[in-house]
Design a protein around this motif. Structure first.
Motif, PDB file in Angstrom:
ATOM      1  N   HIS A  45     -41.994 -55.246 -26.071  1.00  0.00           N
ATOM      2  CA  HIS A  45     -40.956 -54.273 -26.456  1.00  0.00           C
ATOM      3  C   HIS A  45     -41.628 -52.936 -26.788  1.00  0.00           C
ATOM      4  O   HIS A  45     -42.787 -52.888 -27.203  1.00  0.00           O
ATOM      5  CB  HIS A  45     -40.136 -54.780 -27.661  1.00  0.00           C
ATOM      6  CG  HIS A  45     -39.009 -53.837 -27.983  1.00  0.00           C
ATOM      7  ND1 HIS A  45     -39.114 -52.878 -28.973  1.00  0.00           N
ATOM      8  CD2 HIS A  45     -37.789 -53.676 -27.410  1.00  0.00           C
ATOM      9  CE1 HIS A  45     -37.977 -52.173 -29.000  1.00  0.00           C
ATOM     10  NE2 HIS A  45     -37.160 -52.641 -28.070  1.00  0.00           N
ATOM     11  N   TYR A  47     -41.527 -51.087 -29.222  1.00  0.00           N
ATOM     12  CA  TYR A  47     -42.004 -50.886 -30.601  1.00  0.00           C
ATOM     13  C   TYR A  47     -43.323 -51.592 -30.891  1.00  0.00           C
ATOM     14  O   TYR A  47     -43.828 -51.513 -32.005  1.00  0.00           O
ATOM     15  CB  TYR A  47     -40.983 -51.437 -31.616  1.00  0.00           C
ATOM     16  CG  TYR A  47     -39.699 -50.668 -31.743  1.00  0.00           C
ATOM     17  CD1 TYR A  47     -39.579 -49.360 -31.306  1.00  0.00           C
ATOM     18  CD2 TYR A  47     -38.583 -51.245 -32.347  1.00  0.00           C
ATOM     19  CE1 TYR A  47     -38.387 -48.670 -31.435  1.00  0.00           C
ATOM     20  CE2 TYR A  47     -37.394 -50.561 -32.490  1.00  0.00           C
ATOM     21  CZ  TYR A  47     -37.298 -49.282 -32.032  1.00  0.00           C
ATOM     22  OH  TYR A  47     -36.129 -48.593 -32.169  1.00  0.00           O
ATOM     23  N   ASP A  61     -36.987 -51.615 -23.165  1.00  0.00           N
ATOM     24  CA  ASP A  61     -36.025 -51.838 -24.258  1.00  0.00           C
ATOM     25  C   ASP A  61     -35.402 -53.221 -24.072  1.00  0.00           C
ATOM     26  O   ASP A  61     -35.744 -53.959 -23.132  1.00  0.00           O
ATOM     27  CB  ASP A  61     -34.970 -50.719 -24.297  1.00  0.00           C
ATOM     28  CG  ASP A  61     -34.141 -50.619 -23.024  1.00  0.00           C
ATOM     29  OD1 ASP A  61     -34.198 -51.530 -22.173  1.00  0.00           O
ATOM     30  OD2 ASP A  61     -33.421 -49.622 -22.870  1.00  0.00           O
ATOM     31  N   SER A  62     -34.480 -53.564 -24.942  1.00  0.00           N
ATOM     32  CA  SER A  62     -33.918 -54.920 -24.914  1.00  0.00           C
ATOM     33  C   SER A  62     -33.236 -55.230 -23.585  1.00  0.00           C
ATOM     34  O   SER A  62     -33.363 -56.339 -23.066  1.00  0.00           O
ATOM     35  CB  SER A  62     -32.894 -55.111 -26.029  1.00  0.00           C
ATOM     36  OG  SER A  62     -33.420 -54.677 -27.227  1.00  0.00           O
ATOM     37  N   PHE A  85     -34.768 -62.531 -31.503  1.00  0.00           N
ATOM     38  CA  PHE A  85     -33.555 -62.524 -30.668  1.00  0.00           C
ATOM     39  C   PHE A  85     -33.898 -62.198 -29.211  1.00  0.00           C
ATOM     40  O   PHE A  85     -33.192 -62.619 -28.297  1.00  0.00           O
ATOM     41  CB  PHE A  85     -32.487 -61.562 -31.241  1.00  0.00           C
ATOM     42  CG  PHE A  85     -32.786 -60.102 -31.081  1.00  0.00           C
ATOM     43  CD1 PHE A  85     -32.537 -59.431 -29.889  1.00  0.00           C
ATOM     44  CD2 PHE A  85     -33.310 -59.358 -32.129  1.00  0.00           C
ATOM     45  CE1 PHE A  85     -32.798 -58.076 -29.738  1.00  0.00           C
ATOM     46  CE2 PHE A  85     -33.582 -58.002 -31.985  1.00  0.00           C
ATOM     47  CZ  PHE A  85     -33.323 -57.373 -30.789  1.00  0.00           C
ATOM     48  N   TYR A 141     -24.015 -57.091 -30.617  1.00  0.00           N
ATOM     49  CA  TYR A 141     -25.239 -56.370 -30.231  1.00  0.00           C
ATOM     50  C   TYR A 141     -26.259 -57.461 -29.898  1.00  0.00           C
ATOM     51  O   TYR A 141     -26.262 -58.522 -30.529  1.00  0.00           O
ATOM     52  CB  TYR A 141     -25.672 -55.541 -31.434  1.00  0.00           C
ATOM     53  CG  TYR A 141     -26.800 -54.560 -31.220  1.00  0.00           C
ATOM     54  CD1 TYR A 141     -27.147 -54.079 -29.965  1.00  0.00           C
ATOM     55  CD2 TYR A 141     -27.506 -54.073 -32.321  1.00  0.00           C
ATOM     56  CE1 TYR A 141     -28.171 -53.161 -29.811  1.00  0.00           C
ATOM     57  CE2 TYR A 141     -28.532 -53.144 -32.180  1.00  0.00           C
ATOM     58  CZ  TYR A 141     -28.866 -52.700 -30.921  1.00  0.00           C
ATOM     59  OH  TYR A 141     -29.890 -51.793 -30.768  1.00  0.00           O
ATOM     60  N   ASN A 143     -29.098 -57.733 -30.721  1.00  0.00           N
ATOM     61  CA  ASN A 143     -29.842 -58.045 -31.952  1.00  0.00           C
ATOM     62  C   ASN A 143     -29.022 -59.026 -32.784  1.00  0.00           C
ATOM     63  O   ASN A 143     -28.399 -58.670 -33.783  1.00  0.00           O
ATOM     64  CB  ASN A 143     -30.077 -56.784 -32.784  1.00  0.00           C
ATOM     65  CG  ASN A 143     -30.888 -55.728 -32.077  1.00  0.00           C
ATOM     66  OD1 ASN A 143     -30.750 -55.545 -30.876  1.00  0.00           O
ATOM     67  ND2 ASN A 143     -31.727 -55.025 -32.802  1.00  0.00           N
ATOM     68  N   SER A 162     -28.209 -51.206 -26.801  1.00  0.00           N
ATOM     69  CA  SER A 162     -28.035 -49.778 -27.120  1.00  0.00           C
ATOM     70  C   SER A 162     -27.863 -48.956 -25.838  1.00  0.00           C
ATOM     71  O   SER A 162     -27.338 -47.858 -25.877  1.00  0.00           O
ATOM     72  CB  SER A 162     -29.240 -49.276 -27.919  1.00  0.00           C
ATOM     73  OG  SER A 162     -30.427 -49.545 -27.212  1.00  0.00           O
ATOM     74  N   HIS A 234     -34.021 -47.607 -39.258  1.00  0.00           N
ATOM     75  CA  HIS A 234     -33.333 -46.396 -38.796  1.00  0.00           C
ATOM     76  C   HIS A 234     -32.524 -45.694 -39.890  1.00  0.00           C
ATOM     77  O   HIS A 234     -32.096 -44.549 -39.694  1.00  0.00           O
ATOM     78  CB  HIS A 234     -32.456 -46.729 -37.576  1.00  0.00           C
ATOM     79  CG  HIS A 234     -33.285 -46.958 -36.346  1.00  0.00           C
ATOM     80  ND1 HIS A 234     -33.834 -48.186 -36.056  1.00  0.00           N
ATOM     81  CD2 HIS A 234     -33.710 -46.115 -35.376  1.00  0.00           C
ATOM     82  CE1 HIS A 234     -34.546 -48.095 -34.937  1.00  0.00           C
ATOM     83  NE2 HIS A 234     -34.490 -46.846 -34.512  1.00  0.00           N
ATOM     84  N   HIS A 257     -32.211 -42.854 -31.922  1.00  0.00           N
ATOM     85  CA  HIS A 257     -31.667 -44.144 -31.503  1.00  0.00           C
ATOM     86  C   HIS A 257     -30.274 -44.303 -32.134  1.00  0.00           C
ATOM     87  O   HIS A 257     -30.054 -43.869 -33.269  1.00  0.00           O
ATOM     88  CB  HIS A 257     -32.607 -45.267 -31.980  1.00  0.00           C
ATOM     89  CG  HIS A 257     -32.352 -46.566 -31.305  1.00  0.00           C
ATOM     90  ND1 HIS A 257     -31.371 -47.432 -31.739  1.00  0.00           N
ATOM     91  CD2 HIS A 257     -32.926 -47.151 -30.220  1.00  0.00           C
ATOM     92  CE1 HIS A 257     -31.365 -48.498 -30.931  1.00  0.00           C
ATOM     93  NE2 HIS A 257     -32.297 -48.345 -30.015  1.00  0.00           N
ATOM     94  N   GLU A 259     -28.951 -46.624 -33.621  1.00  0.00           N
ATOM     95  CA  GLU A 259     -28.912 -47.377 -34.888  1.00  0.00           C
ATOM     96  C   GLU A 259     -28.999 -46.437 -36.091  1.00  0.00           C
ATOM     97  O   GLU A 259     -28.886 -46.869 -37.233  1.00  0.00           O
ATOM     98  CB  GLU A 259     -30.064 -48.388 -34.935  1.00  0.00           C
ATOM     99  CG  GLU A 259     -29.859 -49.556 -33.996  1.00  0.00           C
ATOM    100  CD  GLU A 259     -31.071 -50.468 -33.896  1.00  0.00           C
ATOM    101  OE1 GLU A 259     -31.992 -50.355 -34.713  1.00  0.00           O
ATOM    102  OE2 GLU A 259     -31.103 -51.289 -32.957  1.00  0.00           O
ATOM    103  N   SER A 273     -31.194 -45.477 -26.145  1.00  0.00           N
ATOM    104  CA  SER A 273     -32.082 -46.620 -26.392  1.00  0.00           C
ATOM    105  C   SER A 273     -33.548 -46.177 -26.422  1.00  0.00           C
ATOM    106  O   SER A 273     -33.877 -45.047 -26.061  1.00  0.00           O
ATOM    107  CB  SER A 273     -31.910 -47.638 -25.266  1.00  0.00           C
ATOM    108  OG  SER A 273     -32.590 -47.190 -24.113  1.00  0.00           O
ATOM    109  N   THR A 274     -34.418 -47.088 -26.790  1.00  0.00           N
ATOM    110  CA  THR A 274     -35.843 -46.756 -26.841  1.00  0.00           C
ATOM    111  C   THR A 274     -36.337 -46.324 -25.453  1.00  0.00           C
ATOM    112  O   THR A 274     -37.119 -45.391 -25.340  1.00  0.00           O
ATOM    113  CB  THR A 274     -36.662 -47.959 -27.352  1.00  0.00           C
ATOM    114  OG1 THR A 274     -36.423 -49.096 -26.523  1.00  0.00           O
ATOM    115  CG2 THR A 274     -36.312 -48.292 -28.777  1.00  0.00           C
TER     116      THR A 274
HETATM  117  P1  13P Z   1     -33.618 -51.012 -27.729  1.00  0.00           P
HETATM  118  O1  13P Z   1     -32.787 -51.975 -26.977  1.00  0.00           O
HETATM  119  O2  13P Z   1     -33.165 -49.605 -27.622  1.00  0.00           O
HETATM  120  O3  13P Z   1     -35.063 -51.163 -27.371  1.00  0.00           O
HETATM  121  O4  13P Z   1     -33.462 -51.322 -29.280  1.00  0.00           O
HETATM  122  C1  13P Z   1     -33.827 -52.512 -29.854  1.00  0.00           C
HETATM  123  C2  13P Z   1     -34.009 -52.369 -31.294  1.00  0.00           C
HETATM  124  O5  13P Z   1     -34.136 -53.338 -31.996  1.00  0.00           O
HETATM  125  C3  13P Z   1     -34.018 -51.035 -31.845  1.00  0.00           C
HETATM  126  O6  13P Z   1     -34.221 -51.088 -33.215  1.00  0.00           O
END
Ligand code: 13P
Ligand code: SF4
Length: 369
Positions: A45, A47, A61-62, A85, A141, A143, A162, A234, A257, A259, A273-274
């Motif tokens: 990911h 992050y 991103d996710s 998740f 979401y 998440n 996102s 966030h 973002h 969030e 999104s990221t």
């Molecule tokens: P993304 O799907 O934008 O990568 O976000 C996931 C996430 O947990 C952001 O805090």
């Protein structure tokens, strides 16, 4: 443990991985990657810290990671450098023969933990006592736990990320009048507001209070129920941080973002999104200035990869996702060594009871995405 030659060796152990120098650790990770070759896939990911990110075969991103995981039918081992998740989603979208591994099981998501199946079921009952069930779509979401994805799948709902929240919400409103959106109130509110839904048609649902803390009249009038969840990382970004950067650099672009709170999102130039954040800043002309409101590891990497631009972290505080941070090089090496030794650790297996409907909810999203 017995090797193929009958020689007894001890199982690779996590503490030993911490004793190694960075160089030896990196060498061992690279060696296992080369030996396992295309039996192995490492996903990372955006992050993730650099010491792990650099070993990922695919990053994103996710949404991007879940789409990619769903396409990889021939990789026997998928090591997911992210949070739980995400690994659960990969397990749902891959075949039963493929094994998804999360290098540290403590890598959860505090926001995902803010909604659990019991309280969501209670909320659903309380709301549908006051409005007809067939007017409400549950949207989770990504998440969130697999059981909550299953809850949505079974009730005609789906998952969003996102990247695609607006598309998913639009899809839901084409079918039914109202949505229950969990667990992130901010992604729900920011997206719906941008779609033109007035704030007074959105209601915060606090699961700790009867009827979510709302009168029956308010429940009947609501179009969007927003779960009382948030990402603490966030929430560290504040409107005054945006104001401060704008005052100092009138030409700066602020990108955050979804969030982040509505007050921050409304003051920003761009929201996404990221992956969107990385793509946008990377594609921007040289000499531009950016203040970025998302996790610190991502922003530090953006700064480093874009030396022709000025990239700032939006908050004066350190906003790191402490659970993402749990996946470090020693955990990555340990999980890879255990795969190689045939004694897999930290495999993520979504219970059969949740699998079917969770996949329905994810597939609905992926079809739209
Ligand atoms: P993304 O799907 O934008 O990568 O976000 C996931 C996430 O947990 C952001 O805090
Ligand atoms: Fe969860 Fe927030 Fe970490 Fe994203 S940054 S994984 S939402 S705790």
């Amino acid at each position: 443990m017995d090797t193929a030659f009958g020689v007894k060796i001890s199982e690779p152990n996590l503490a030993d991985c911490y004793q190694l120098s960075h160089e030896i650790r990196d060498e061992r990770i690279a060696g296992i990657k080369a030996r396992l070759s295309d039996r192995l896939l490492i996903l990372g990911h955006n992050y993730q810290r650099d010491e792990v990110y650099k070993f990922a075969d695919y990053t994103g991103d996710s949404l991007k990671l879940s789409q990619y995981a769903a396409q990889q039918r021939d990789r026997e081992y998928i090591v997911f450098c992210g949070v739980k998740f995400m690994a659960e989603t990969a397990d749902i979208l891959t075949t039963p023969e493929q094994k998804v591994i999360l290098p540290d099981l403590a890598a959860g998501c505090s926001m995902a933990d803010m909604a659990d199946i019991e309280t969501v079921e209670t909320a659903w009952e309380e709301i549908t006592r006051l409005i007809p069930e067939d007017t409400l779509t549950p949207i989770t979401y990504i998440n969130s736990g697999a059981d909550l994805k299953a809850f949505c799948g079974e009730r005609g709902g789906l998952v969003c990320t996102s990247t695609n929240a607006e598309k998913i919400i639009r899809w839901a409103f084409e079918r039914r009048e109202k949505i229950l959106f969990f667990p992130d109130q901010h992604l729900g509110r920011n997206t719906c507001k941008r779609m033109g839904i007035p704030l007074d048609e959105m209601t915060l649902w606090d699961p700790a209070k009867p009827n979510g803390g709302n009168s029956p009249e308010a429940v009947r009038k609501t179009r969007v129920f927003l779960w009382h969840g948030f990402c603490s990382v966030h929430q560290m970004f504040q409107p005054q941080h945006v104001d401060c950067f704008r005052k100092q650099y009138p030409d700066i672009k602020v990108i955050v973002h979804p969030e982040c709170s509505m007050e921050v999102a409304d003051r920003s130039d761009l929201i996404g999104s990221t992956e969107y954040i990385i793509r946008t800043v990377t594609a921007a002309p040289a000499g531009t200035r950016w203040a970025v409101g998302t996790e610190l590891n991502l922003v530090n990497r953006l700064k480093r990869d874009n030396p022709d631009k000025e990239v700032f972290f939006l908050s004066p505080m350190v906003c790191m996702c402490s659970t993402m941070f749990r996946i470090d090089a020693p955990h990555l090496l340990w999980s890879l060594e255990r795969i190689e030794s045939g004694t897999i650790v930290n495999q993520i297996i979504v219970p059969e009871a949740d699998r079917y409907w969770a996949k329905v909810a994810l597939d609905r999203m992926l079809e739209l995405a």
